[in-house]
Design a protein around this motif. Structure first.
Motif, PDB file in Angstrom:
ATOM      1  N   THR A 175       7.753   0.542 -13.875  1.00 38.43           N
ATOM      2  CA  THR A 175       7.248  -0.788 -14.208  1.00 38.43           C
ATOM      3  C   THR A 175       7.204  -0.944 -15.727  1.00 38.43           C
ATOM      4  OG1 THR A 175       4.932  -0.087 -14.259  1.00 38.43           O
ATOM      5  CG2 THR A 175       5.837  -0.761 -12.131  1.00 38.43           C
ATOM      6  N   ASP A 181       5.903   2.185  -9.640  1.00 38.12           N
ATOM      7  CA  ASP A 181       5.650   1.743  -8.274  1.00 38.12           C
ATOM      8  C   ASP A 181       6.148   2.824  -7.334  1.00 38.12           C
ATOM      9  OD1 ASP A 181       4.608  -0.605  -9.123  1.00 38.12           O
ATOM     10  OD2 ASP A 181       6.203  -1.887  -8.359  1.00 38.12           O
ATOM     11  N   CYS A 212       2.109  -0.996  -5.506  1.00 36.94           N
ATOM     12  CA  CYS A 212       3.105  -1.901  -6.073  1.00 36.94           C
ATOM     13  C   CYS A 212       2.447  -2.771  -7.142  1.00 36.94           C
ATOM     14  CB  CYS A 212       3.735  -2.776  -4.988  1.00 36.94           C
ATOM     15  SG  CYS A 212       4.658  -1.842  -3.741  1.00 36.94           S
ATOM     16  N   LEU A 216       6.501  -8.155  -5.998  1.00 31.27           N
ATOM     17  CA  LEU A 216       7.497  -8.037  -4.942  1.00 31.27           C
ATOM     18  C   LEU A 216       7.643  -9.390  -4.256  1.00 31.27           C
ATOM     19  CD1 LEU A 216       9.271  -6.177  -3.079  1.00 31.27           C
ATOM     20  CD2 LEU A 216       7.224  -5.921  -1.663  1.00 31.27           C
ATOM     21  N   THR A 242       1.544  -8.206  -5.011  1.00 28.00           N
ATOM     22  CA  THR A 242       1.210  -6.939  -5.661  1.00 28.00           C
ATOM     23  C   THR A 242       0.026  -6.337  -4.918  1.00 28.00           C
ATOM     24  OG1 THR A 242      -0.247  -8.072  -7.237  1.00 28.00           O
ATOM     25  CG2 THR A 242       2.019  -7.634  -7.945  1.00 28.00           C
TER      26      THR A 242
END
Length: 424
Positions: A175, A181, A212, A216, A242
């Motif tokens: 990230t 992630d 995450c 996404l 997230t």
């Protein structure tokens, strides 16, 4: 001066030249031609297709190093033949214990994500077909959606490992903050259990861990959850997710916990299946979600939205079923609903029931209500909690006379806790 000659020596020299030089050269040339032929390319394609279990096409192959095959313009298709993933260049290196794939560039949409999730599931459950460890390194990866990719390209690494009967998949992606992630999926097999048993059978347990921080796309999230109740959810093409997830599945069912945020939620997409709809953009924050044996144990979720519209057929059930109270700006003379300047609420669910409240942080804007326009509340929260099955009635089709037996309402009934009273 004459040079002594022997016919026998000349014959032996010629034979040695043919055996040691001409024939190897011809063999090497024939091998090179075969390696460049369409027959060899098709043989490699079929071998890769058998391993993946999906239709595959490619235009050319190279052999850059011993044990390495480079495929160009590879296209993986779904089982019905629709193209799902395009790989401009992929290198496959095979050893006795491992298969290593190097991909230069990959853009993956929802169809590709669903297909990859299926391949991961097959790898975890069908050890007889996937008998080697596998490592996939992608140099340039990004998600792609119909709403336009909001994903910055980065590297991705996927590791599929077998150890003493257990099988695991680990997906790592860096990230912008420097952390990674990470998604881990582990399939444990107890001693005495067969390798291909389903998770509902004794001896097999699935464990999932996911963190995450990189947004996404929600359609990708739903595609990866194919076969679960989440596969029917729709928050719009622009929505992003997230958060974190910890879950396990064994003979008793699914157990776990999650928290996270869904941003850029399209309210029209969320309410499309309801009798009354809404429009606007919202943010949903799940502060706490826990479930056991396929049923929710506790849920604490908040939602905020600015400038949208809510239809009267959605407002009326909030009053009639959940006990919400009409505000000063409730409804319009035409009965179609009205626009709102802001909406914000928090919902708690546990075994005692459910409770719906206005967000304290937004109370000044909302005049103490769940939604407001022009400084006046459209609808106020209920004064007390309510049974959780009332939430299922919100998703029931118009005119339903009994507890929903089909559709989203029936699904909600199946996962909500069996309440014994209102939440405090």
């Amino acid at each position: 001066m004459f040079v002594a000659r022997s016919a026998a020596r000349i014959a032996r020299a010629r034979a040695a030249f043919v055996l040691l030089a001409v024939l190897p050269c011809l063999g090497l040339g024939a091998w090179a031609v075969q390696r460049r032929s369409g027959t060899h390319r098709d043989a490699v394609r079929l071998a890769w297709q058998r391993q993946v279990g999906l239709p595959l096409t490619l235009t050319a192959i190279d052999h850059p190093r011993p044990g390495v095959i480079r495929g160009r313009d590879c296209v993986l298709a779904t089982t019905d033949g629709r193209p799902a993933l395009t790989l401009p260049v992929v290198e496959v290196e095979t050893t006795a214990t491992e298969v290593r794939l190097r991909i230069d560039r990959l853009r993956c949409d929802a169809a590709g994500a669903a297909m990859l999730a299926g391949v991961v599931g097959d790898w975890l459950e069908r050890g007889a077909r996937f008998d080697r460890n596998c490592v996939i390194e992608i140099a340039d990866f990004a998600w792609d959606t119909r709403g336009g990719s909001r994903d910055d390209p980065s590297t991705m690494r996927i590791e599929c490992v077998v150890q003493e009967g257990d099988r695991a998949v680990r997906i790592v992606r860096p990230t912008a903050t420097g952390s990674d992630d990470e998604v881990k999926i582990l399939r444990r097999v107890d001693a005495g259990a067969t390798g291909d048993r389903a998770p509902q059978q004794t001896g097999v347990r699935f464990e999932i861990e996911a963190d995450c921080r990189r947004p996404l796309p929600f359609p990708i999230f739903v595609a990866c959850a194919a076969g679960t109740p989440l596969s029917g959810c729709d928050a719009g093409d622009e929505a992003i997710v997230t958060g974190m997830l910890r879950a396990a599945c064994d003979a008793s069912g699914w157990n776990g916990a999650a928290r996270g945020t869904i941003e850029l939620v399209d309210l029209a997409a969320c309410t499309a299946a309801l009798a009354g709809g809404a429009a606007g953009e919202a943010t949903i924050v799940v502060d706490d979600l826990r479930w056991s044996r396929n049923r929710i144990e506790a849920c604490d979720v908040a939602c905020t939205a600015s400038r949208g519209r809510i239809e009267q057929p959605l407002l009326d059930p909030l009053v009639g079923m959940l006990g919400c109270r009409p505000g000063l700006a409730y409804g319009l003379p035409d009965g179609r609903g009205r626009a709102f300047d802001a909406a914000a609420w928090r919902l708690w669910i546990d075994h005692r029931g459910a409770d719906l409240r206005a967000l304290d942080s937004a109370s000044s804007t909302l005049a103490g209500g769940l939604a407001a326009v022009g400084g006046q509340s459209i609808i106020d929260p209920p004064t007390d909690g309510f049974p959780v099955d009332r939430l299922a009635w919100l998703l029931a089709p118009p005119g339903a006379a009994f507890v929903p037996a089909t559709g989203p309402g029936a699904w909600l009934i199946s996962i909500l806790p069996r309440s014994g009273g209102p939440a405090e």
